[in-house]
Motif scaffolding. Sequence first.
Motif, PDB file in Angstrom:
ATOM      1  N   GLU A   5      -2.895  -6.803 -22.844  1.00 23.52           N
ATOM      2  CA  GLU A   5      -2.858  -7.774 -21.751  1.00 23.52           C
ATOM      3  C   GLU A   5      -1.465  -7.917 -21.148  1.00 23.52           C
ATOM      4  O   GLU A   5      -1.314  -8.527 -20.099  1.00 23.52           O
ATOM      5  N   LYS A  89      -1.149 -16.531 -21.327  1.00 24.51           N
ATOM      6  CA  LYS A  89      -2.549 -16.285 -21.637  1.00 24.51           C
ATOM      7  C   LYS A  89      -3.307 -16.138 -20.332  1.00 24.51           C
ATOM      8  O   LYS A  89      -3.123 -16.928 -19.416  1.00 24.51           O
ATOM      9  N   ARG A  90      -4.154 -15.125 -20.257  1.00 21.41           N
ATOM     10  CA  ARG A  90      -4.933 -14.901 -19.042  1.00 21.41           C
ATOM     11  C   ARG A  90      -6.383 -15.289 -19.324  1.00 21.41           C
ATOM     12  O   ARG A  90      -7.117 -14.548 -19.968  1.00 21.41           O
ATOM     13  N   ASP A  91      -6.787 -16.468 -18.833  1.00 22.26           N
ATOM     14  CA  ASP A  91      -8.162 -16.912 -19.004  1.00 22.26           C
ATOM     15  C   ASP A  91      -8.541 -17.845 -17.863  1.00 22.26           C
ATOM     16  O   ASP A  91      -7.775 -18.041 -16.927  1.00 22.26           O
ATOM     17  N   THR A 129     -13.595 -21.763 -12.054  1.00 22.43           N
ATOM     18  CA  THR A 129     -14.091 -21.493 -13.402  1.00 22.43           C
ATOM     19  C   THR A 129     -15.373 -20.666 -13.362  1.00 22.43           C
ATOM     20  O   THR A 129     -15.528 -19.716 -14.126  1.00 22.43           O
ATOM     21  N   ASP A 132     -14.485 -17.099 -12.464  1.00 28.18           N
ATOM     22  CA  ASP A 132     -13.843 -16.414 -13.588  1.00 28.18           C
ATOM     23  C   ASP A 132     -14.846 -16.092 -14.693  1.00 28.18           C
ATOM     24  O   ASP A 132     -14.805 -15.013 -15.275  1.00 28.18           O
ATOM     25  N   TRP A 133     -15.723 -17.013 -15.015  1.00 30.07           N
ATOM     26  CA  TRP A 133     -16.724 -16.771 -16.048  1.00 30.07           C
ATOM     27  C   TRP A 133     -17.755 -15.735 -15.616  1.00 30.07           C
ATOM     28  O   TRP A 133     -18.274 -14.980 -16.419  1.00 30.07           O
TER      29      TRP A 133
END
Length: 160
Positions: A5, A89-91, A129, A132-133
């Motif tokens: 990552e 962190k990539r989330d 969100t 992204d999900w």
Amino acid sequence: MDPSEMRYLEDEDSSTMKVIKGATSGFVVGTIWGTIVATWHDVPRVERRVALPGLIRTLKMMGNHGATFAAIGGVYIGVEQLVLNYRTKRDFVNGAIGGFAAGATVLGLKGRSIPTAISAGAALATTSTLIDWGGQTTRIDNGKEYYPYTTKKRPDATVN
């Protein structure tokens, strides 16, 4: 952070360039949307000393929508990059925080009320969100590295 990552943090574009690109694309989309919205409204009556009132109204709507979308895009990408660099962190959390900040600041200031700011921030955070999900992305990582040149050696062509 996982070493695979780390290359996402080493993009060709810096955070500043991403913010500029986000604001520019927001401005373009907002200007187009302003043009569409302006066609839905009635043309104002012709006034004295005002040439082309329909064109002036259309240009104002294009500018207002373009500036709003540019601000949303710039704030969203800017906050997302800040959170990404802080958390490493990539989330989906980065986009959710960026969406809430963009909605709450830009649309909250435009609506001039705290309930509007909270609901707009929540709406943009939820949208970010869900996107992204859902895996909606323009770049698919298949693990391959592409070079503008070949890495294989060719046989020597001078042998006769």
